[in-house]
Design a protein around this motif. Sequence first.
Motif, short mmCIF file in Angstrom:
data_model
loop_
_atom_site.label_atom_id
_atom_site.label_comp_id
_atom_site.label_asym_id
_atom_site.label_seq_id
_atom_site.Cartn_x
_atom_site.Cartn_y
_atom_site.Cartn_z
N LYS A 206 7.79 7.68 -19.94
CA LYS A 206 8.16 9.07 -20.17
C LYS A 206 7.44 10.03 -19.23
CE LYS A 206 9.83 12.67 -22.49
NZ LYS A 206 11.26 13.04 -22.43
N TYR A 207 6.14 9.79 -19.01
CA TYR A 207 5.33 10.81 -18.34
C TYR A 207 4.83 10.44 -16.95
CZ TYR A 207 5.37 13.00 -22.91
OH TYR A 207 5.78 13.58 -24.09
N ILE A 208 4.96 9.18 -16.56
CA ILE A 208 4.48 8.80 -15.22
C ILE A 208 5.64 8.69 -14.23
CG2 ILE A 208 3.30 7.04 -13.85
CD1 ILE A 208 1.60 6.39 -16.27
N THR A 209 6.71 8.02 -14.62
CA THR A 209 7.85 7.91 -13.70
C THR A 209 8.61 9.23 -13.64
OG1 THR A 209 9.29 7.08 -15.47
CG2 THR A 209 8.13 5.45 -14.13
N SER A 210 9.33 9.43 -12.55
CA SER A 210 10.07 10.68 -12.36
C SER A 210 11.43 10.59 -13.06
CB SER A 210 10.26 10.96 -10.87
OG SER A 210 11.04 9.95 -10.28
N LYS B 198 0.83 -1.21 0.00
CA LYS B 198 0.00 0.00 0.00
C LYS B 198 0.86 1.26 0.00
CE LYS B 198 -3.76 2.26 2.55
NZ LYS B 198 -4.67 2.17 3.73
N GLU B 199 1.92 1.24 0.79
CA GLU B 199 2.80 2.41 0.85
C GLU B 199 3.56 2.60 -0.46
OE1 GLU B 199 4.00 2.62 5.58
OE2 GLU B 199 4.85 1.01 4.34
N LEU B 200 3.99 1.51 -1.07
CA LEU B 200 4.72 1.61 -2.33
C LEU B 200 3.83 2.14 -3.45
CD1 LEU B 200 6.77 -1.71 -2.14
CD2 LEU B 200 7.71 0.61 -2.13
N LEU B 201 2.55 1.85 -3.39
CA LEU B 201 1.62 2.31 -4.42
C LEU B 201 1.34 3.81 -4.33
CD1 LEU B 201 -0.91 -0.66 -4.56
CD2 LEU B 201 0.72 0.02 -6.33
N LYS B 202 1.86 4.47 -3.32
CA LYS B 202 1.71 5.92 -3.22
C LYS B 202 2.72 6.65 -4.11
CE LYS B 202 -0.05 5.80 1.54
NZ LYS B 202 0.21 6.19 2.96
N PHE B 203 3.71 5.92 -4.61
CA PHE B 203 4.74 6.52 -5.45
C PHE B 203 4.37 6.42 -6.93
CE2 PHE B 203 6.97 5.30 -1.58
CZ PHE B 203 7.73 6.43 -1.30
N ARG B 204 4.50 7.50 -7.65
CA ARG B 204 4.20 7.48 -9.09
C ARG B 204 5.18 6.57 -9.83
NH1 ARG B 204 5.60 13.41 -11.43
NH2 ARG B 204 5.44 12.25 -13.40
N ASN B 205 6.39 6.42 -9.29
CA ASN B 205 7.36 5.53 -9.94
C ASN B 205 6.89 4.08 -9.92
OD1 ASN B 205 9.23 7.61 -10.50
ND2 ASN B 205 9.95 7.55 -8.39
N THR B 206 6.27 3.69 -8.82
CA THR B 206 5.71 2.34 -8.75
C THR B 206 4.66 2.15 -9.83
OG1 THR B 206 6.06 2.34 -6.34
CG2 THR B 206 4.59 0.66 -7.24
N TRP B 207 3.79 3.13 -9.97
CA TRP B 207 2.72 3.03 -10.97
C TRP B 207 3.28 3.07 -12.40
CZ3 TRP B 207 -1.86 1.20 -10.28
CH2 TRP B 207 -2.45 1.26 -9.01
N SER C 264 15.36 -0.92 -8.88
CA SER C 264 16.57 -0.77 -8.07
C SER C 264 17.13 0.65 -8.17
CB SER C 264 17.63 -1.79 -8.50
OG SER C 264 18.06 -1.56 -9.82
N ASP C 265 16.71 1.42 -9.18
CA ASP C 265 17.11 2.82 -9.28
C ASP C 265 16.22 3.72 -8.42
OD1 ASP C 265 19.18 2.37 -11.13
OD2 ASP C 265 17.77 2.38 -12.80
N TYR C 266 14.94 3.38 -8.36
CA TYR C 266 13.98 4.22 -7.65
C TYR C 266 13.84 3.87 -6.17
CZ TYR C 266 12.12 6.32 -11.96
OH TYR C 266 11.97 7.03 -13.12
N PHE C 267 14.15 2.61 -5.80
CA PHE C 267 13.89 2.17 -4.44
C PHE C 267 15.13 1.51 -3.84
CE2 PHE C 267 9.88 2.25 -6.70
CZ PHE C 267 9.08 2.97 -5.83
N ASN C 268 15.14 1.43 -2.51
CA ASN C 268 16.29 0.82 -1.85
C ASN C 268 16.19 -0.70 -1.88
OD1 ASN C 268 15.19 -0.36 0.78
ND2 ASN C 268 14.39 1.71 0.89
N GLY C 269 17.28 -1.36 -1.48
CA GLY C 269 17.37 -2.81 -1.58
C GLY C 269 16.31 -3.56 -0.82
N THR D 75 10.07 -6.35 -3.95
CA THR D 75 8.63 -6.17 -3.89
C THR D 75 8.12 -5.38 -5.09
OG1 THR D 75 8.73 -6.19 -1.47
CG2 THR D 75 6.73 -5.30 -2.48
N VAL D 76 8.79 -4.27 -5.42
CA VAL D 76 8.36 -3.47 -6.57
C VAL D 76 8.54 -4.25 -7.87
CG1 VAL D 76 8.78 -1.35 -7.87
CG2 VAL D 76 8.86 -1.31 -5.38
N ALA D 77 9.64 -4.98 -7.97
CA ALA D 77 9.85 -5.81 -9.16
C ALA D 77 8.75 -6.85 -9.29
CB ALA D 77 11.22 -6.49 -9.09
N GLY D 78 8.35 -7.43 -8.17
CA GLY D 78 7.27 -8.41 -8.19
C GLY D 78 5.94 -7.80 -8.58
#
Length: 428
Positions: free
Chosen positions: A418-422, A226-235, A361-366, A371-374
């Motif tokens: 291009k337009y969703i991730t930072s 839930k917390e990870l889904l708050k980031f536009r990079n995740t989306w 691995s660029d947007y999030f820590n180890g 989890t994000v990859a999954g």
Amino acid sequence: MKIKGLRWYIIALISLATVINYIDRSAINIMWPYIYKEFGITTADNKNALALITTFFMIAYALGQTFTGKLMDAVGTRLGMTISIIGWSVSIALHSFAKSLLSFNIFRFMLGFSEAGNWPGATKSNAEWFPVKERAIAQGIFGAGASLGSVISAPAIAFLYIVFGWKMTFVFIAGLGLIWVIPWLIINKATPDKHPWLTEKERNYILDVNTEAQTQVDEAPVLSWKELLKFRNTWGIIMARFFIDPVWWLFVTWLPTFLKEQFLFDIKQIGAFTWLPYLFAAIGSLLGGYHSSWQVKKGVNAVKARKNSVAIGCVFMLLSLLAIVYKLDDLKAEPGLAMVLIGLTLFGFQFLIGNLQTLPSDYFNGKNVGTVAGMGGTAAVVGTLLTTWLVPVMTKTSYVSFFVLAAVLVPITWICIKYITSKRTIHS
């Protein structure tokens, strides 16, 4: 004992696991056009049956991506990858006992769930063992394993099927994963900070212990879904994987059937031709990883470098797919040219996908990478499920719409990246 360049041994094993992964999953697609009648399935229904088998695999694969992403973060890649590959080796062996479409579906579900761990496991392992400037190369090597697995599987599965039949084919390939576990457990004794065989020079190079960024990673919290889904990079990652991965799976699942229907190939000819597009893909994977890593070494921001490589891959894919759509009728007399154009499509896909898979691995820590990859992998499977059931309908009279669908998904993917991730690396 110290081993120089130990990280390259680790990624070599990861790549080998991916080769085995793709040999196992590809076997049914290669043999299906020639064995479906043994299960009482008519020619008219064989595509729907394959779509159903693929659906069971992909549903489990989606569930497995999310679950195994958390598993890798919880128990580590050494144990997590071991559990995954033993699970899928047992599952593929059970295929030899299939008596009906139902039993195939059950075994494919088991295979899909266990095979899913390879991707979040590899992404997390690369984040652990490689500094930022080398991660895309590592991801490219790992991604090349998928393509090499497909290169090897076509002639190998065709040979095993002709000589031993489909049941023993599943048994033989099941042994590959069980053998792989032995060197994996011996060489991958621990993470880089604790591995006894790692030289101090390489350990410091990997961990980059003097940087402020590493301190931030060590202190960052483990985030929930839930917390990870708050980031536009995740989306952005989730949506890009949702749209682009189905293109790869369209070919992985349906290429043998396409060749049989479009060119009237027998299984020997499929074994002789099908490997070629995946050779292009393997080259694309390596070059895509090299391209973005070269940019990073030149001082380009890591995220920008990945996005540049994604853009190049999209261009290759779109141009080759449009060429196929335009020339499809003429290609019936030129199977070699058709394989080259499909190869360029898969070259573009693999050129970009390693970079897309590196973005977590660029947007999030180890602690959150797996989890994000999954989550991205799960989205990829959902997109693939939707396209899988479109194929039997779209290809009743022609494969034009098949390639049009693939072409449409490419620019949508680029828009997501291009337009969703930072634009900048963010450690959450």
